[in-house]
Design an enzyme around this catalytic site. Structure first.
Site, PDB file in Angstrom:
ATOM      1  N   GLY A  45     -15.834 -59.539 -21.331  1.00  0.00           N
ATOM      2  CA  GLY A  45     -16.335 -57.926 -21.023  1.00  0.00           C
ATOM      3  C   GLY A  45     -17.672 -57.349 -21.468  1.00  0.00           C
ATOM      4  O   GLY A  45     -18.424 -57.876 -22.234  1.00  0.00           O
ATOM      5  N   GLN A  50     -24.338 -51.152 -22.041  1.00  0.00           N
ATOM      6  CA  GLN A  50     -24.737 -52.432 -22.402  1.00  0.00           C
ATOM      7  C   GLN A  50     -25.747 -52.766 -21.566  1.00  0.00           C
ATOM      8  O   GLN A  50     -26.298 -53.385 -21.839  1.00  0.00           O
ATOM      9  CB  GLN A  50     -23.947 -53.390 -22.808  1.00  0.00           C
ATOM     10  CG  GLN A  50     -22.647 -53.370 -23.922  1.00  0.00           C
ATOM     11  CD  GLN A  50     -21.511 -54.657 -24.193  1.00  0.00           C
ATOM     12  OE1 GLN A  50     -20.946 -55.067 -23.330  1.00  0.00           O
ATOM     13  NE2 GLN A  50     -22.269 -55.694 -24.848  1.00  0.00           N
ATOM     14  N   CYS A  94     -19.965 -60.786 -28.916  1.00  0.00           N
ATOM     15  CA  CYS A  94     -20.826 -58.849 -28.182  1.00  0.00           C
ATOM     16  C   CYS A  94     -21.773 -59.907 -27.453  1.00  0.00           C
ATOM     17  O   CYS A  94     -22.949 -60.243 -27.856  1.00  0.00           O
ATOM     18  CB  CYS A  94     -20.695 -58.013 -28.748  1.00  0.00           C
ATOM     19  SG  CYS A  94     -21.415 -56.620 -27.919  1.00  0.00           S
ATOM     20  N   LEU A  95     -21.786 -59.576 -26.577  1.00  0.00           N
ATOM     21  CA  LEU A  95     -23.252 -59.863 -25.963  1.00  0.00           C
ATOM     22  C   LEU A  95     -24.308 -59.087 -25.809  1.00  0.00           C
ATOM     23  O   LEU A  95     -25.532 -59.894 -25.098  1.00  0.00           O
ATOM     24  CB  LEU A  95     -22.904 -59.583 -23.659  1.00  0.00           C
ATOM     25  CG  LEU A  95     -22.160 -60.295 -23.115  1.00  0.00           C
ATOM     26  CD1 LEU A  95     -21.558 -60.073 -21.456  1.00  0.00           C
ATOM     27  CD2 LEU A  95     -22.461 -61.859 -23.299  1.00  0.00           C
ATOM     28  N   HIS A 136     -12.647 -53.955 -28.141  1.00  0.00           N
ATOM     29  CA  HIS A 136     -13.415 -53.683 -28.092  1.00  0.00           C
ATOM     30  C   HIS A 136     -14.296 -52.927 -27.050  1.00  0.00           C
ATOM     31  O   HIS A 136     -15.342 -52.315 -27.704  1.00  0.00           O
ATOM     32  CB  HIS A 136     -14.055 -55.347 -28.078  1.00  0.00           C
ATOM     33  CG  HIS A 136     -15.346 -55.608 -28.164  1.00  0.00           C
ATOM     34  ND1 HIS A 136     -15.780 -56.392 -29.371  1.00  0.00           N
ATOM     35  CD2 HIS A 136     -16.820 -55.287 -27.578  1.00  0.00           C
ATOM     36  CE1 HIS A 136     -17.329 -56.581 -29.008  1.00  0.00           C
ATOM     37  NE2 HIS A 136     -17.408 -56.294 -28.028  1.00  0.00           N
ATOM     38  N   GLU A 137     -14.016 -53.259 -25.737  1.00  0.00           N
ATOM     39  CA  GLU A 137     -15.403 -52.338 -24.682  1.00  0.00           C
ATOM     40  C   GLU A 137     -15.413 -50.858 -24.451  1.00  0.00           C
ATOM     41  O   GLU A 137     -16.106 -50.074 -24.637  1.00  0.00           O
ATOM     42  CB  GLU A 137     -14.957 -53.071 -23.428  1.00  0.00           C
ATOM     43  CG  GLU A 137     -14.634 -54.566 -23.113  1.00  0.00           C
ATOM     44  CD  GLU A 137     -16.140 -55.095 -24.013  1.00  0.00           C
ATOM     45  OE1 GLU A 137     -17.261 -54.017 -23.502  1.00  0.00           O
ATOM     46  OE2 GLU A 137     -16.395 -56.075 -23.901  1.00  0.00           O
ATOM     47  N   HIS A 140     -17.652 -49.089 -27.134  1.00  0.00           N
ATOM     48  CA  HIS A 140     -19.267 -49.211 -26.896  1.00  0.00           C
ATOM     49  C   HIS A 140     -19.365 -48.465 -26.109  1.00  0.00           C
ATOM     50  O   HIS A 140     -20.649 -47.315 -26.472  1.00  0.00           O
ATOM     51  CB  HIS A 140     -19.124 -50.328 -25.775  1.00  0.00           C
ATOM     52  CG  HIS A 140     -19.527 -51.617 -25.899  1.00  0.00           C
ATOM     53  ND1 HIS A 140     -21.000 -51.811 -26.884  1.00  0.00           N
ATOM     54  CD2 HIS A 140     -18.869 -52.761 -25.763  1.00  0.00           C
ATOM     55  CE1 HIS A 140     -21.351 -53.658 -27.447  1.00  0.00           C
ATOM     56  NE2 HIS A 140     -19.731 -54.188 -26.427  1.00  0.00           N
TER      57      HIS A 140
HETATM   58 NI    NI Z   1     -19.393 -55.890 -27.025  1.00  0.00          NI
END
Ligand code: NI
Length: 173
Positions: A45, A50, A94-95, A136-137, A140
């Site tokens: 995701g 991000q 998380c990226l 989670h997304e 963000h």
């Molecule tokens: Ni994340």
């Protein structure tokens, strides 16, 4: 085009994103780039902030088995319209917080309504990893990271590691 992923701490990861008001070619390009960036990372995701785009757009694909067909999803202005009372715990990453994982408790099932790139509104119920990922997304898009669910000590420890990583990345750039 693969876009660079912002690493926490970054003020753009703490902001509430603006709604998408029209499905333009720029939005289509952003979604395409974000999917390419997510698969390249690799991740399941990715949310627009991000990659520094302050707009309510997320992409995800939680099909992890390479033998199965991928299911790339693009959501504009996603909203959780229902969440289950029963919860599930998942070891999240998380990226934007590379190599750090922690258990987060969230509703086990959620229904989400979103606008697609085709301009149509869809509603779907998610469970398992998909439910965790979409929540989670969406977080963000509201400037919230999974570490915000942790205690202050754990959160500070991870943030310090990320500050150190960013200094190292800047030195080697
Ligand atoms: Ni994340």
């Amino acid at each position: 085009m693969i876009r660079p992923i912002l690493i926490h701490p970054d003020p753009r990861l703490k902001k509430t994103c603006a709604p998408v008001d029209a499905v333009t070619t720029d939005i289509g390009q952003l979604a395409e780039d974000m999917l390419a960036t997510m698969y390249d990372a690799p991740g399941i995701g990715l949310a627009a902030p991000q990659v520094g785009a302050m707009t309510r757009l997320l992409v995800m694909d939680c099909v992890k088995d390479p033998a199965k067909s991928p299911r790339p999803m693009v959501m504009l202005n996603p909203v959780v319209t229902w969440s289950s009372e029963d919860t599930s715990i998942y070891d999240e990453g998380c990226l934007s917080i590379p190599d750090q994982y922690a258990e987060v408790t969230r509703p086990a099932k959620v229904r989400v309504e979103w606008l697609g790139l085709d301009g149509k509104t869809t509603e779907e119920e998610f469970e398992g990893l998909w439910a965790t990922c979409v929540q989670h997304e969406i977080d963000h898009l509201n400037g919230k990271l999974f570490i915000d669910y942790l205690g202050p000590l754990k959160r500070q420890m991870i943030t310090r590691k990320m500050e150190k990583l960013k200094r190292e990345l800047a030195r080697n750039a």
